[in-house]
Design a protein around this motif. Structure first.
Motif, PDB file in Angstrom:
ATOM      1  N   GLN A 135       5.753  11.398 -12.691  1.00 38.43           N
ATOM      2  CA  GLN A 135       6.600  10.040 -12.452  1.00 38.43           C
ATOM      3  C   GLN A 135       5.608   8.943 -12.951  1.00 38.43           C
ATOM      4  N   ARG A 136       4.321   8.830 -13.240  1.00 34.82           N
ATOM      5  CA  ARG A 136       3.500   8.040 -13.128  1.00 34.82           C
ATOM      6  C   ARG A 136       3.633   6.723 -13.995  1.00 34.82           C
ATOM      7  N   LEU A 137       3.935   7.254 -15.407  1.00 35.21           N
ATOM      8  CA  LEU A 137       4.236   6.265 -16.530  1.00 35.21           C
ATOM      9  C   LEU A 137       5.570   5.404 -15.940  1.00 35.21           C
ATOM     10  N   ALA A 138       6.439   6.314 -15.780  1.00 32.87           N
ATOM     11  CA  ALA A 138       7.794   5.698 -15.547  1.00 32.87           C
ATOM     12  C   ALA A 138       7.715   4.452 -14.321  1.00 32.87           C
ATOM     13  N   ALA A 139       6.862   4.918 -13.306  1.00 34.00           N
ATOM     14  CA  ALA A 139       6.573   4.195 -12.025  1.00 34.00           C
ATOM     15  C   ALA A 139       5.784   2.824 -12.720  1.00 34.00           C
ATOM     16  N   THR A 140       5.029   3.050 -13.491  1.00 30.60           N
ATOM     17  CA  THR A 140       4.028   1.913 -14.055  1.00 30.60           C
ATOM     18  C   THR A 140       4.745   1.117 -14.611  1.00 30.60           C
ATOM     19  N   LEU A 141       5.820   1.554 -15.449  1.00 28.05           N
ATOM     20  CA  LEU A 141       6.765   0.690 -16.427  1.00 28.05           C
ATOM     21  C   LEU A 141       7.874  -0.218 -15.513  1.00 28.05           C
ATOM     22  N   THR A 142       8.156   0.636 -14.502  1.00 31.72           N
ATOM     23  CA  THR A 142       9.021   0.062 -13.368  1.00 31.72           C
ATOM     24  C   THR A 142       8.248  -1.209 -12.953  1.00 31.72           C
ATOM     25  N   LEU A 143       7.079  -0.972 -12.174  1.00 30.43           N
ATOM     26  CA  LEU A 143       6.172  -1.833 -11.429  1.00 30.43           C
ATOM     27  C   LEU A 143       5.730  -3.101 -12.536  1.00 30.43           C
ATOM     28  N   LEU A 164       0.833  -1.312  -0.063  1.00 27.08           N
ATOM     29  CA  LEU A 164       0.135   0.046  -0.129  1.00 27.08           C
ATOM     30  C   LEU A 164       0.757   1.278   0.010  1.00 27.08           C
ATOM     31  N   GLY A 165       2.007   1.366   0.830  1.00 30.20           N
ATOM     32  CA  GLY A 165       2.825   2.346   0.822  1.00 30.20           C
ATOM     33  C   GLY A 165       3.730   2.530  -0.382  1.00 30.20           C
ATOM     34  N   ALA A 166       3.939   1.355  -1.053  1.00 24.62           N
ATOM     35  CA  ALA A 166       4.793   1.675  -2.227  1.00 24.62           C
ATOM     36  C   ALA A 166       4.028   2.116  -3.379  1.00 24.62           C
ATOM     37  N   LEU A 167       2.420   1.721  -3.691  1.00 30.15           N
ATOM     38  CA  LEU A 167       1.630   2.073  -4.386  1.00 30.15           C
ATOM     39  C   LEU A 167       1.397   3.606  -4.362  1.00 30.15           C
ATOM     40  N   SER A 168       0.948   3.858  -3.373  1.00 30.42           N
ATOM     41  CA  SER A 168       0.758   5.188  -2.996  1.00 30.42           C
ATOM     42  C   SER A 168       2.035   6.161  -3.169  1.00 30.42           C
ATOM     43  N   ALA A 169       3.406   5.779  -2.845  1.00 33.31           N
ATOM     44  CA  ALA A 169       4.369   6.755  -3.358  1.00 33.31           C
ATOM     45  C   ALA A 169       4.470   6.660  -4.899  1.00 33.31           C
ATOM     46  N   ALA A 170       4.274   5.455  -5.292  1.00 36.94           N
ATOM     47  CA  ALA A 170       4.702   5.498  -7.022  1.00 36.94           C
ATOM     48  C   ALA A 170       3.807   6.393  -7.744  1.00 36.94           C
TER      49      ALA A 170
END
Length: 382
Positions: free
Chosen positions: A338-346, A326-332
């Motif tokens: 940064q959302r697209l980059a975070a999604t690709l990372t995830l 939950l904490g990681a998704l909130s921060a991502a």
């Protein structure tokens, strides 16, 4: 040493232990550790936490409570094709990196330049597959898993820190009632078993580097923030250097990283622990004593977990990792740019892909950084 200090230290240690010991077992299994190596891992990391908590609390007069990196253990459990000796080599490198971060400010500044969303996306990608296995476990053994989930959700309404411990107790109780055989449990004295590390470059990039970043982002930084929120100035440099050196030494006995605690630390920082804020640091000494006892019980605890049905253990892991996820998704997804980059990372990290002998966490980080960099490249005006 007040009774309230002993009580807080015991509860904090038991919560941290029950919430993640099954994840540590999964990590050891992924590396092909023998039962003796797994018991050595658990004993070494318990003693490391005890030594670090007592030393930092005594020298800084701040209630410093250490933990093992639960998301780090999940990262290790998600690896494939790595031997135990190679894992130990990665743990040694991770410990040295953490110690260097405390001693060398430029290294800490370099790590801080990694966008928060990308680091959190990598962590979320590591944790997500384990949380998804909780639903599969509920389907496989609903009579045991669903009551665990119900207890977790109910206890969390009043005391989130105790929720996983309550679910663990529920799983053990229901397992006994439904025929889990615990006749083989024996009290055995654990021994530290030395392992010669194997430093393979692909493992250093694919495991040591992500383990370092995960430990820093999900354990150390929140741990320092928890101390500040309680009115203490954390000994950042000393804590990083100390935990890094301890992690380096204990790595030779199979243990992964020791780090700052956040959730369990909060249990030890309130006025109910000790009315005198300047004397509250003694909880670190009591906490250390409890962890020594838990380390000595490590073979028996590992036998207990191994005796439980596999879906119960999978559900326990999933429930323990829900909070970090939950904490990681909130921060991502906090920062829109940064959302697209975070999604690709995830998604890259969660896919479990590996290339050139390097694991998915590293490639997820690389893909996220590349996407973020491209989005921030502005064409020059003619």
């Amino acid at each position: 040493m007040r009774a309230s200090v002993l009580s807080a230290a015991t509860v904090a240690a038991l919560v941290g232990y029950a919430a993640s010991v099954a994840i540590l077992l999964a990590a050891a299994t992924a590396l092909g550790a023998t039962p003796e190596q797994t018991a050595s891992w658990l004993l070494a990391i318990s003693l490391g936490k005890a030594l670090g908590s007592a030393l930092l609390s005594w020298t800084s007069k701040v209630p410093v409570v250490l933990a093992w990196s639960t998301p780090g253990a999940a990262l290790i459990a998600a690896t494939d094709g790595i031997s135990f000796a190679e894992g130990v080599g990665a743990f040694v490198v991770t410990g040295l990196l953490i110690a260097a971060t405390g001693a060398l400010r430029p290294l800490g500044a370099l790590v801080a330049r990694i966008p928060d969303g990308i680091a959190a996306g990598m962590l979320a990608g590591v944790l997500l597959p384990f949380c998804l296995q909780g639903a599969t476990a509920a389907q496989a053994l609903p009579a045991l898993v669903l009551p665990m989930v119900a207890v977790f959700l109910i206890v969390r309404l009043w005391n989130p820190a105790m929720a996983t411990l309550a679910a663990f107790a529920t799983g053990i109780t229901l397992g006994l009632l439904t025929g889990t055989d615990l006749s083989g449990l024996r009290l055995t004295v654990p021994l530290l078993e030395f392992t010669t590390p194997d430093f393979r470059p692909g493992v250093i990039l694919g495991l040591a580097l992500p383990l370092y970043l995960v430990t820093m982002a999900s354990q150390n930084l929140p741990g320092f923030a928890t101390l500040r929120a309680a009115g203490y100035e954390p000994p950042v440099s000393a804590a990083l250097t100390t935990t890094g050196l301890i992690s380096t030494v204990t790595a030779f006995f199979g243990a992964h990283t020791v780090s700052m605690a956040a959730i369990t630390a909060a249990i030890c920082l309130g006025p109910d622990v000790h009315p005198d804020k300047d004397r509250r640091w003694i909880v670190g000494l009591a906490y250390a004593g409890v962890w020594v006892l838990l380390g000595l019980l490590s073979p028996t605890v590992l036998q207990l977990i191994a005796a439980l049905p596999a879906p119960v253990v999978a559900a326990l892991v999933a429930l323990a990792l829900l909070g970090p996820l939950l904490g990681a998704l909130s921060a991502a997804f906090t920062h829109p740019d940064q959302r697209l980059a975070a999604t690709l990372t995830l998604v890259t990290t969660a896919s479990g892909m590996a290339a050139f002998g390097i694991g998915a966490a590293f490639w997820g980080l690389m893909v996220g950084l590349a996407a973020w960099g491209l989005e921030h490249v502005k064409p020059r005006k003619a």
